[in-house]
Design a protein around this motif. Sequence first.
Motif, PDB file in Angstrom:
ATOM      1  N   LEU A  11       5.329  -0.510 -12.587  1.00  0.00           N
ATOM      2  CA  LEU A  11       4.920   0.730 -11.932  1.00  0.00           C
ATOM      3  C   LEU A  11       3.561   1.147 -12.477  1.00  0.00           C
ATOM      4  CD1 LEU A  11       5.507   3.286 -10.224  1.00  0.00           C
ATOM      5  CD2 LEU A  11       6.666   4.214 -12.250  1.00  0.00           C
ATOM      6  N   VAL A  12       2.634   1.438 -11.582  1.00  0.00           N
ATOM      7  CA  VAL A  12       1.295   1.827 -11.989  1.00  0.00           C
ATOM      8  C   VAL A  12       0.787   2.907 -11.048  1.00  0.00           C
ATOM      9  CG1 VAL A  12       0.184   0.026 -10.605  1.00  0.00           C
ATOM     10  CG2 VAL A  12      -0.984   0.915 -12.624  1.00  0.00           C
ATOM     11  N   GLN A  13      -0.082   3.763 -11.544  1.00  0.00           N
ATOM     12  CA  GLN A  13      -0.670   4.794 -10.697  1.00  0.00           C
ATOM     13  C   GLN A  13      -1.791   4.198  -9.839  1.00  0.00           C
ATOM     14  OE1 GLN A  13      -1.880   7.996 -13.318  1.00  0.00           O
ATOM     15  NE2 GLN A  13       0.057   9.068 -12.972  1.00  0.00           N
ATOM     16  N   ALA A  14      -2.044   4.838  -8.730  1.00  0.00           N
ATOM     17  CA  ALA A  14      -3.143   4.412  -7.867  1.00  0.00           C
ATOM     18  C   ALA A  14      -4.444   4.366  -8.672  1.00  0.00           C
ATOM     19  CB  ALA A  14      -3.279   5.361  -6.685  1.00  0.00           C
ATOM     20  N   ARG A  38       3.065 -11.338  -0.790  1.00  0.00           N
ATOM     21  CA  ARG A  38       3.774 -10.093  -1.040  1.00  0.00           C
ATOM     22  C   ARG A  38       4.580  -9.712   0.194  1.00  0.00           C
ATOM     23  NH1 ARG A  38      -1.339  -5.858  -1.392  1.00  0.00           N
ATOM     24  NH2 ARG A  38      -1.891  -5.860   0.839  1.00  0.00           N
ATOM     25  N   GLN A  39       5.636  -8.964  -0.067  1.00  0.00           N
ATOM     26  CA  GLN A  39       6.486  -8.498   1.019  1.00  0.00           C
ATOM     27  C   GLN A  39       6.944  -7.086   0.733  1.00  0.00           C
ATOM     28  OE1 GLN A  39       9.809 -11.060   1.988  1.00  0.00           O
ATOM     29  NE2 GLN A  39       9.891 -10.255   4.075  1.00  0.00           N
ATOM     30  N   ALA A  40       6.532  -6.183   1.589  1.00  0.00           N
ATOM     31  CA  ALA A  40       6.957  -4.792   1.490  1.00  0.00           C
ATOM     32  C   ALA A  40       8.208  -4.595   2.339  1.00  0.00           C
ATOM     33  CB  ALA A  40       5.834  -3.881   1.963  1.00  0.00           C
ATOM     34  N   LYS A  86      -3.640   0.367  -4.799  1.00  0.00           N
ATOM     35  CA  LYS A  86      -3.382   1.430  -3.828  1.00  0.00           C
ATOM     36  C   LYS A  86      -1.873   1.490  -3.555  1.00  0.00           C
ATOM     37  CE  LYS A  86      -7.711   0.249  -1.476  1.00  0.00           C
ATOM     38  NZ  LYS A  86      -8.318  -0.166  -0.188  1.00  0.00           N
ATOM     39  N   PRO A  87      -1.379   2.620  -3.099  1.00  0.00           N
ATOM     40  CA  PRO A  87       0.054   2.702  -2.765  1.00  0.00           C
ATOM     41  C   PRO A  87       0.465   1.637  -1.747  1.00  0.00           C
ATOM     42  CG  PRO A  87      -0.868   4.900  -2.893  1.00  0.00           C
ATOM     43  CD  PRO A  87      -2.020   3.951  -3.046  1.00  0.00           C
ATOM     44  N   GLU A  88      -0.415   1.262  -0.861  1.00  0.00           N
ATOM     45  CA  GLU A  88      -0.072   0.247   0.141  1.00  0.00           C
ATOM     46  C   GLU A  88       0.023  -1.162  -0.441  1.00  0.00           C
ATOM     47  OE1 GLU A  88      -2.545   2.515   0.321  1.00  0.00           O
ATOM     48  OE2 GLU A  88      -4.321   1.674   1.347  1.00  0.00           O
ATOM     49  N   ASP A  89      -0.318  -1.325  -1.711  1.00  0.00           N
ATOM     50  CA  ASP A  89      -0.113  -2.613  -2.381  1.00  0.00           C
ATOM     51  C   ASP A  89       1.321  -2.768  -2.887  1.00  0.00           C
ATOM     52  OD1 ASP A  89      -3.364  -2.204  -3.802  1.00  0.00           O
ATOM     53  OD2 ASP A  89      -2.827  -3.534  -2.137  1.00  0.00           O
ATOM     54  N   THR A  90       2.099  -1.719  -2.789  1.00  0.00           N
ATOM     55  CA  THR A  90       3.488  -1.770  -3.239  1.00  0.00           C
ATOM     56  C   THR A  90       4.272  -2.820  -2.463  1.00  0.00           C
ATOM     57  OG1 THR A  90       3.519   0.544  -3.942  1.00  0.00           O
ATOM     58  CG2 THR A  90       5.640  -0.458  -3.406  1.00  0.00           C
ATOM     59  N   THR A 120       4.922  -1.581  -7.925  1.00  0.00           N
ATOM     60  CA  THR A 120       5.005  -0.264  -7.302  1.00  0.00           C
ATOM     61  C   THR A 120       3.797   0.550  -7.720  1.00  0.00           C
ATOM     62  OG1 THR A 120       7.423  -0.341  -7.327  1.00  0.00           O
ATOM     63  CG2 THR A 120       6.378   1.807  -6.979  1.00  0.00           C
ATOM     64  N   VAL A 121       3.060   1.050  -6.738  1.00  0.00           N
ATOM     65  CA  VAL A 121       1.863   1.845  -6.992  1.00  0.00           C
ATOM     66  C   VAL A 121       2.131   3.269  -6.513  1.00  0.00           C
ATOM     67  CG1 VAL A 121      -0.614   2.048  -6.665  1.00  0.00           C
ATOM     68  CG2 VAL A 121       0.460  -0.225  -6.645  1.00  0.00           C
ATOM     69  N   SER A 122       2.089   4.201  -7.430  1.00  0.00           N
ATOM     70  CA  SER A 122       2.345   5.591  -7.088  1.00  0.00           C
ATOM     71  C   SER A 122       1.042   6.311  -6.770  1.00  0.00           C
ATOM     72  CB  SER A 122       3.062   6.298  -8.237  1.00  0.00           C
ATOM     73  OG  SER A 122       2.231   6.317  -9.382  1.00  0.00           O
ATOM     74  N   SER A 123       1.147   7.278  -5.868  1.00  0.00           N
ATOM     75  CA  SER A 123      -0.059   8.022  -5.456  1.00  0.00           C
ATOM     76  C   SER A 123      -0.274   9.239  -6.332  1.00  0.00           C
ATOM     77  CB  SER A 123       0.080   8.444  -4.000  1.00  0.00           C
ATOM     78  OG  SER A 123       1.249   9.214  -3.831  1.00  0.00           O
TER      79      SER A 123
END
Length: 123
Positions: A11-14, A38-40, A86-90, A120-123
Motif C-alpha cells: 500500500l502506497v500513497q499517490a 496487471r489486473q484490476a 496513481k490510484p489507477e495503478d491499483t 494499492t495506491v491510495s489517493s
Amino acid sequence: QVQLVESGGGLVQAGGSLRLSCVASGRTFSTYTMGWFRQAPGKEREGVAAINRITTTAYADSVKGRFTISRDNAKNTVYLQMNSLKPEDTAVYYCAARPLAGLKFGPDEYTDWGQGTQVTVSS
C-alpha cells in the motif's frame, strides 16, 4: 519452463514509489522475454512493461515515463520500478515469461506466470 515468484507489492500513497521483484527458477532465464502485467478488479489483464534478452524494453502508454523494467540475469530476477504512482495503478501485478523474442503485451504470448502481488495506491 520457469517458475516465477513476485514480491514487493503493498500500500502506497499517490505519488509514491514501489519496486516489484520477480525471481525465476531455471537455467535459461537469460534467454526469456519477461513481462509485467496487471489486473484490476473487473478489468482484463493488461501488459505494462516488457524486456527481452538484450534488455530492449517496451512500455504501455499509461506507465511510460513512470515505470522502469530491468533484469539481473545473474540473480534470475526481473524488476519493475514504479514511480509517481496513481490510484489507477491499483491492481494485482503479475510477472510472466515467454521463451521467444519479441516484446509482446498480449497475455496469450506468455507461457509462464507468477502468482501475483497486490499494489494499492491510495489517493
